[in-house]
Design a protein around this motif. Structure first.
Motif, PDB file in Angstrom:
ATOM      1  N   VAL A  37     -40.573 -23.595  19.862  1.00 43.72           N
ATOM      2  CA  VAL A  37     -41.299 -23.642  18.593  1.00 43.72           C
ATOM      3  C   VAL A  37     -41.376 -25.066  18.052  1.00 43.72           C
ATOM      4  N   LEU A  38     -40.282 -25.800  18.165  1.00 45.31           N
ATOM      5  CA  LEU A  38     -40.300 -27.191  17.689  1.00 45.31           C
ATOM      6  C   LEU A  38     -41.407 -27.999  18.357  1.00 45.31           C
ATOM      7  N   LYS A  91     -45.890 -17.841  17.024  1.00 45.52           N
ATOM      8  CA  LYS A  91     -44.651 -17.825  17.800  1.00 45.52           C
ATOM      9  C   LYS A  91     -44.668 -16.579  18.664  1.00 45.52           C
ATOM     10  N   TRP A  99     -32.825 -22.838  21.907  1.00 42.26           N
ATOM     11  CA  TRP A  99     -33.697 -21.711  21.573  1.00 42.26           C
ATOM     12  C   TRP A  99     -34.734 -22.060  20.521  1.00 42.26           C
ATOM     13  N   GLU A 100     -34.549 -23.189  19.850  1.00 43.12           N
ATOM     14  CA  GLU A 100     -35.572 -23.619  18.891  1.00 43.12           C
ATOM     15  C   GLU A 100     -36.715 -24.380  19.563  1.00 43.12           C
ATOM     16  N   ARG A 135     -45.115 -28.584  17.270  1.00 39.29           N
ATOM     17  CA  ARG A 135     -45.470 -29.560  16.243  1.00 39.29           C
ATOM     18  C   ARG A 135     -45.904 -30.892  16.826  1.00 39.29           C
ATOM     19  N   GLY A 173     -30.217 -32.903  20.137  1.00 35.61           N
ATOM     20  CA  GLY A 173     -29.259 -32.353  19.198  1.00 35.61           C
ATOM     21  C   GLY A 173     -29.668 -31.011  18.636  1.00 35.61           C
ATOM     22  N   ARG A 174     -30.851 -30.534  18.992  1.00 33.53           N
ATOM     23  CA  ARG A 174     -31.268 -29.211  18.525  1.00 33.53           C
ATOM     24  C   ARG A 174     -30.859 -28.160  19.556  1.00 33.53           C
ATOM     25  N   PRO A 175     -30.566 -26.953  19.104  1.00 31.91           N
ATOM     26  CA  PRO A 175     -30.247 -25.897  20.066  1.00 31.91           C
ATOM     27  C   PRO A 175     -31.496 -25.511  20.869  1.00 31.91           C
ATOM     28  N   ASP A 210     -24.981 -25.779  23.924  1.00 32.78           N
ATOM     29  CA  ASP A 210     -26.376 -25.321  23.793  1.00 32.78           C
ATOM     30  C   ASP A 210     -27.309 -26.329  23.130  1.00 32.78           C
ATOM     31  N   LEU A 211     -26.846 -27.537  22.913  1.00 32.30           N
ATOM     32  CA  LEU A 211     -27.712 -28.524  22.255  1.00 32.30           C
ATOM     33  C   LEU A 211     -28.416 -29.406  23.295  1.00 32.30           C
ATOM     34  N   VAL A 267     -40.067 -16.527  23.609  1.00 34.73           N
ATOM     35  CA  VAL A 267     -38.641 -16.665  23.318  1.00 34.73           C
ATOM     36  C   VAL A 267     -37.926 -16.864  24.653  1.00 34.73           C
ATOM     37  N   PRO A 268     -36.704 -17.384  24.626  1.00 32.02           N
ATOM     38  CA  PRO A 268     -36.009 -17.607  25.896  1.00 32.02           C
ATOM     39  C   PRO A 268     -35.961 -16.324  26.732  1.00 32.02           C
ATOM     40  N   PHE A 308     -36.331 -36.337  17.931  1.00 31.67           N
ATOM     41  CA  PHE A 308     -36.622 -35.150  17.147  1.00 31.67           C
ATOM     42  C   PHE A 308     -35.999 -33.901  17.775  1.00 31.67           C
TER      43      PHE A 308
END
Ligand code: SF4
Ligand code: NI
Lengths: 496, 245
Positions: A68-69, A179, A64-65, A72, A60-62, A402-403, A182-183, A57
């Motif tokens: 928050v990801l 939220k 900075w997300e 979940r 492969g996500r950047p 960045d991933l 943040v970075p 999940f």
């Protein structure tokens, strides 16, 4: 460590039943009790369906997300994941040291989470067992029963939790899944009016937390069970400030053995994997972390409130520190090994968090506007917090685009995995009568697991009260007794 | 100034228009919102998402490209059209991989805002879970095709505003995708730059500047402040006033 846990002369001859990767009812706790030839409980295994899609999940996500990801992952402790991932991501953007305002806002957020989580656990989940006894009628052993019997206590419990949620809301914008992190910092200043509102309520919150500690202490000290119920020596681990004081948000890793001797101390948490490793067992997806220097057999440990009070030299706030001293004195000044002491420890931490909140709210930095910092880019980040349930690690590697290419999490419930098995084994060994499971035994097992406040949600990504299934397996590998307790508390033989 | 004698009927209102004006533009200028996704009034219309469909004298047309004609009868806010818009929006959700809670664009995203405003409770249809690639090769820009709704805005804006032609659409049906014009097919080897209007005007979280994080707190995000319809009409009228005022 316990000589009975996974150390039967030849565990293979314990002819266990093959357990299916659990009935796919997520969040279903399943316990298998393995008997030896004499019909004694030799092993207990708690099976939890672990949520394993997480790495996929997040890969492969950047980066900075990510803070928050990861919220979940869990509807119960999203703030802890938000903070731990945030700290890992700080490293990626080279934010070695946050601005004073950002760091204090995060600490405030964390303390709010501790209050809400500990209040929820004690008042909603644990207090019915502790107040009415483990064998009391099912219909009474819930928050409604507490409201009936102790309306004042129940009311304060609800308000304590609500206060913690309000702290979270003021900082993240929402009670759940807000939220803020943040970075390299935080996304929002605290308004003066929010600060004042929280400040007005905190005196009462500290007062009620003190009352709660008194109740926790009384329940522990007055119960005959405390000294017998799942009491066993173990190692303990937690985060402490470099000076040895308790610190739930940041610091160094420390582990002590059952006698209170230091196993490691002053460990930079970004190097955690040199000191901790995870063992995989064939019968469960849950991993078993252990302290490398002690090895797989001896190296398991406990985390969470009990562990934290056992490893820290002191708590940095006066009221909670006085309570910690009483807590340690109850164990003769040594290490407290009683599983039921988790509850008392949890309440002391709630008081400590409430005192911290007061201090942070009085600090002028908390209203500052300098929120974000950054530095030299890095490609690997580790973040740790002492979540309400225990040490929580988030570890990420990112590529030059960045991933995220690798993610590793160790949640509190996983750290406590072996300890929960040991608690169940110890309780079952003591209370199993003959070869029949009884509702009373089921209740005792449930109380033992619940003491750890396991986040089955984190570990399994499911919500709700834990349904529990217990199976008794004889030395020949046959299931000789089975009982299921549904999420409604009803007990059946599991046959429909 | 609009010729006050020229009007058409939109639902139960008389709407004035200028010669050559589209139904969409005339409606928005009059403060009547028509849902739309592939259209951004700041740029040329395209009529591909079909969300802005209205019924003109009994026949469906995309209002963003359909010229207004005096005296015509136009319906927009009808139960049938609302249902159709809901359905189209739900299809967009299932055709991509939209994970609103984890998306930086949440609260600023026109797809999400449209869904909220149309009262869409869930995706309704079976998710396709298509496999699509993220292009994070550029140091300042990320293209997350999972969230692309193929509105074509980046294609049009890059061509007509940025004068670059960085983006194009290829493939058919569910395989349609945005491609980048560069030898490697990657953003890093293209002429795209962080101040391209094409990059800054993606309606969703597909084409974005990197490292935007969640720096706007709840309550301050675009669609926390105003409904999509209100925000959209207000922007439109402000732009109109600049152009024609
Ligand atoms: S990347 Fe954005 S602007 Fe381009 S087609 Fe996809 S959704 Fe539209
Ligand atoms: Ni959790």
């Amino acid at each position: 460590m316990s000589p009975f846990l996974e150390t039967a002369a030849n565990p293979r001859s314990l002819r266990r039943v093959v357990i299916e990767p659990v009935t796919r009812v997520e969040g279903h706790g399943k316990v298998t009790l393995l008997l030896d030839d004499e019909g004694r409980v030799r092993q207990a295994r708690l099976h939890i369906v672990e949520f394993r899609g997480f790495e996929k999940f997040i890969q492969g996500r950047p980066y900075w997300e990510v803070p928050v990801l990861v919220q979940r992952l869990c509807g119960i402790c999203p703030v802890s994941h938000h903070l731990a991932a945030g700290k890992a991501v700080d490293m990626l953007v080279g934010a070695r040291r946050l601005t004073p305002t950002a760091e204090k806002l995060r600490r405030l957020l964390h303390a709010g989470q501790i209050v809400q989580s500990h209040a929820l656990h004690f008042f909603h989940l644990a207090s019915p067992d502790l107040l009415f006894g483990f064998d009391s009628e099912r219909d009474r052993r819930n928050i409604v029963g507490v409201i009936g019997a102790e309306p004042e206590l129940a009311r304060k419990g609800v308000l304590l939790r609500k206060y913690g949620q309000e702290v979270i809301r003021h900082i993240t914008g929402k009670r759940v899944h807000g939220k803020a992190v943040v970075p390299g910092g935080m996304n929002k200043e605290l308004t003066q009016s929010a600060r004042d509102e929280m400040r007005r309520g905190i005196g009462e919150i500290i007062g009620w937390s003190r009352e709660a500690v008194a109740i926790g202490r009384r329940l522990f000290e007055s119960s005959e069970q405390s000294a017998q119920f799942a009491v066993f020596p173990s190692n303990y681990m937690g985060l402490v400030a470099p000076n040895g004081e308790s610190d739930l948000y940041d610091g160094v890793l420390r582990a002590k053995d059952a006698a209170g001797k230091i196993i490691f101390d002053q460990v930079d948490y970004t190097k955690y994997n040199r000191f901790l490793r995870e063992e995989v067992k064939p019968w469960t997806y849950m991993k078993f972390p252990f302290i490398v220097s002690l090895g797989e057999e001896e190296g398991w440990y406990r985390v969470g409130p009990l562990a934290r009070l056992n490893v820290a030299d002191r708590l940095g706030t006066p009221l909670a520190e006085a309570e910690r001293q009483a807590f340690r004195a109850a164990a003769g000044g040594g290490m407290q090994h009683a599983t039921l002491a988790y509850h008392w420890a949890r309440l002391i931490e709630m008081l400590h968090a409430a005192e911290r909140i007061e201090r942070l709210l009085d600090d002028p930095d908390i209203l500052g506007a300098d929120l974000v910092t950054s530095g030299e880019r890095a490609f690997e980040g580790v973040g740790v917090v002492e979540a309400p349930r225990g040490t929580l690690f988030h570890h990420y590697k990112v590529d030059e685009n960045d991933l995220v290419v690798r993610a590793n999490l160790i949640v509190s419930t996983t750290h406590n995995n072996q300890a929960m098995n040991e608690s169940v084994r110890s309780v079952a060994a003591r209370y199993l009568d003959g070869k029949e499971l009884t509702e009373g035994l089921l209740n005792h097992i449930e109380v033992a697991i619940r003491a750890y406040d396991p986040c089955l949600s984190c570990a399994t990504h499911a919500l709700g009260r834990m349904p529990l299934q217990v199976e008794l397996v004889d030395a020949g590998g046959s299931v000789i007794s089975r009982m299921v307790k549904g999420s409604d508390g009803r007990v059946t033989d599991g046959e429909g | 100034m609009p010729d006050s004698k020229k009007t058409f009927q939109l639902d139960d209102r008389e709407v004035p228009f200028r010669e050559g004006q589209t139904i969409f533009d005339a409606a928005m200028a009059a403060g009547i919102f028509i849902p739309h996704l592939c259209h951004n009034p700041d740029f040329e219309p395209h009529s591909s998402c079909r969300l802005c469909t209205v019924i003109v004298n009994g026949r469906p047309f995309a209002s963003c490209t359909q010229p207004a004609v005096a005296g015509q009868m136009v319906q927009s806010n009808t139960p049938e059209l609302r249902d159709m818009r809901r359905m189209l929006t739900q299809m967009l959700f299932v055709e991509g991989n939209h994970n609103c809670p984890g998306c930086i664009k949440s609260g600023h995203c026109r797809l999400q805002a449209t869904a909220y405003e149309l009262g869409i409770p869930d995706n309704h249809y079976q998710q396709f879970f298509p496999l699509r690639e993220v292009d994070a090769s550029h140091p300042g820009i990320i293209l997350d095709r999972d969230r692309c709704i193929l509105c074509g805005l980046c294609v049009r804006i890059s061509r007509s505003v940025d004068k670059k032609n960085v983006f194009a659409m290829t493939g058919r049906g569910i395989d349609t995708t945005i491609v980048v014009d560069s030898p490697s097919g990657l953003l890093v080897d293209s002429t795209v730059s962080v101040d391209d209007q094409a990059v800054l005007n993606c309606p969703v979280g597909a084409l974005m500047l990197k490292r935007m994080a969640f720096d706007v707190p709840f309550g301050d995000r675009t669609y926390d402040q105003a409904l999509y319809s209100e925000d959209s009409v207000a922007r439109f009228q402000a732009t109109e006033a600049n152009r024609h005022g």
